[in-house]
Design a protein around this motif. Structure first.
Motif, PDB file in Angstrom:
ATOM      1  N   MET A   1       0.833  -1.187   0.000  1.00 24.12           N
ATOM      2  CA  MET A   1       0.000   0.000   0.000  1.00 24.12           C
ATOM      3  C   MET A   1       0.875   1.247   0.000  1.00 24.12           C
ATOM      4  O   MET A   1       2.024   1.210   0.415  1.00 24.12           O
ATOM      5  N   GLY A   2       0.295   2.326  -0.479  1.00 24.46           N
ATOM      6  CA  GLY A   2       1.036   3.572  -0.479  1.00 24.46           C
ATOM      7  C   GLY A   2       1.909   3.773  -1.700  1.00 24.46           C
ATOM      8  O   GLY A   2       2.746   4.657  -1.698  1.00 24.46           O
ATOM      9  N   ARG A   3       1.742   2.939  -2.705  1.00 25.02           N
ATOM     10  CA  ARG A   3       2.568   3.081  -3.904  1.00 25.02           C
ATOM     11  C   ARG A   3       1.929   3.983  -4.945  1.00 25.02           C
ATOM     12  O   ARG A   3       2.547   4.269  -5.957  1.00 25.02           O
ATOM     13  N   GLY A   4       0.745   4.427  -4.736  1.00 23.62           N
ATOM     14  CA  GLY A   4       0.022   5.198  -5.743  1.00 23.62           C
ATOM     15  C   GLY A   4       0.739   6.463  -6.164  1.00 23.62           C
ATOM     16  O   GLY A   4       0.874   6.755  -7.352  1.00 23.62           O
ATOM     17  N   ARG A   5       1.208   7.223  -5.189  1.00 20.36           N
ATOM     18  CA  ARG A   5       1.872   8.486  -5.496  1.00 20.36           C
ATOM     19  C   ARG A   5       3.202   8.243  -6.207  1.00 20.36           C
ATOM     20  O   ARG A   5       3.539   8.920  -7.170  1.00 20.36           O
ATOM     21  N   ALA A   6       3.953   7.254  -5.742  1.00 18.41           N
ATOM     22  CA  ALA A   6       5.251   6.933  -6.362  1.00 18.41           C
ATOM     23  C   ALA A   6       5.054   6.432  -7.790  1.00 18.41           C
ATOM     24  O   ALA A   6       5.793   6.808  -8.699  1.00 18.41           O
ATOM     25  N   LYS A   7       4.056   5.576  -7.983  1.00 20.81           N
ATOM     26  CA  LYS A   7       3.791   5.051  -9.324  1.00 20.81           C
ATOM     27  C   LYS A   7       3.345   6.167 -10.256  1.00 20.81           C
ATOM     28  O   LYS A   7       3.753   6.211 -11.428  1.00 20.81           O
ATOM     29  N   LYS A   9       4.208   9.295 -10.106  1.00 20.17           N
ATOM     30  CA  LYS A   9       5.392  10.086 -10.444  1.00 20.17           C
ATOM     31  C   LYS A   9       6.246   9.364 -11.477  1.00 20.17           C
ATOM     32  O   LYS A   9       6.735   9.971 -12.430  1.00 20.17           O
ATOM     33  N   GLN A  10       6.427   8.050 -11.322  1.00 22.90           N
ATOM     34  CA  GLN A  10       7.199   7.266 -12.287  1.00 22.90           C
ATOM     35  C   GLN A  10       6.545   7.328 -13.669  1.00 22.90           C
ATOM     36  O   GLN A  10       7.221   7.460 -14.690  1.00 22.90           O
ATOM     37  N   THR A  11       5.229   7.241 -13.691  1.00 20.32           N
ATOM     38  CA  THR A  11       4.499   7.305 -14.959  1.00 20.32           C
ATOM     39  C   THR A  11       4.679   8.668 -15.606  1.00 20.32           C
ATOM     40  O   THR A  11       4.902   8.772 -16.819  1.00 20.32           O
ATOM     41  N   LYS A  12       4.613   9.720 -14.800  1.00 21.09           N
ATOM     42  CA  LYS A  12       4.785  11.076 -15.309  1.00 21.09           C
ATOM     43  C   LYS A  12       6.185  11.252 -15.902  1.00 21.09           C
ATOM     44  O   LYS A  12       6.346  11.792 -17.004  1.00 21.09           O
ATOM     45  N   VAL A  13       7.199  10.799 -15.195  1.00 16.43           N
ATOM     46  CA  VAL A  13       8.576  10.916 -15.671  1.00 16.43           C
ATOM     47  C   VAL A  13       8.762  10.104 -16.947  1.00 16.43           C
ATOM     48  O   VAL A  13       9.386  10.557 -17.899  1.00 16.43           O
ATOM     49  N   ALA A  14       8.205   8.902 -16.985  1.00 19.65           N
ATOM     50  CA  ALA A  14       8.330   8.054 -18.174  1.00 19.65           C
ATOM     51  C   ALA A  14       7.690   8.726 -19.387  1.00 19.65           C
ATOM     52  O   ALA A  14       8.240   8.688 -20.489  1.00 19.65           O
ATOM     53  N   ARG A  15       6.533   9.347 -19.200  1.00 11.30           N
ATOM     54  CA  ARG A  15       5.873  10.046 -20.306  1.00 11.30           C
ATOM     55  C   ARG A  15       6.719  11.216 -20.798  1.00 11.30           C
ATOM     56  O   ARG A  15       6.840  11.458 -21.989  1.00 11.30           O
ATOM     57  N   GLN A  16       7.297  11.965 -19.847  1.00 12.25           N
ATOM     58  CA  GLN A  16       8.134  13.097 -20.231  1.00 12.25           C
ATOM     59  C   GLN A  16       9.331  12.620 -21.047  1.00 12.25           C
ATOM     60  O   GLN A  16       9.690  13.237 -22.055  1.00 12.25           O
ATOM     61  N   LEU A  17       9.955  11.541 -20.625  1.00  9.65           N
ATOM     62  CA  LEU A  17      11.105  11.021 -21.355  1.00  9.65           C
ATOM     63  C   LEU A  17      10.714  10.511 -22.733  1.00  9.65           C
ATOM     64  O   LEU A  17      11.462  10.655 -23.692  1.00  9.65           O
TER      65      LEU A  17
END
Length: 56
Positions: A1-7, A9-17
Motif C-alpha cells: 500500500m502507499g505506492r500510488g503516489r510513487a507510481k 510520479k514514475q508514470t509522469k517521468v516516463a511520459r516526459q522522457l
C-alpha cells in the motif's frame, strides 16, 4: 500500500522522457564525465596499444 503516489510520479517521468525531444550537449557531457579530449596529445598511443586495437 502507499505506492500510488510513487507510481504516478514514475508514470509522469516516463511520459516526459518518451514524448519530449532531447538535445544532447556533448561538451557538457564530456565535462561531467571527466573525458579529456587532449588525452591523445598528452599520452600518444604506443605500438602495443595499436596492435591490440581492431582496425577502423
Amino acid at each position: 500500500m502507499g505506492r500510488g503516489r510513487a507510481k504516478a510520479k514514475q508514470t509522469k517521468v516516463a511520459r516526459q522522457l518518451k514524448y519530449t525531444s532531447h538535445t544532447i550537449d556533448y561538451d557538457r557531457l564530456r565535462e561531467e564525465l571527466g573525458v579529456d579530449s587532449r588525452r591523445d596529445d598528452l599520452y600518444p598511443v604506443t605500438s602495443s596499444e595499436q596492435e591490440s586495437e581492431p582496425a577502423r
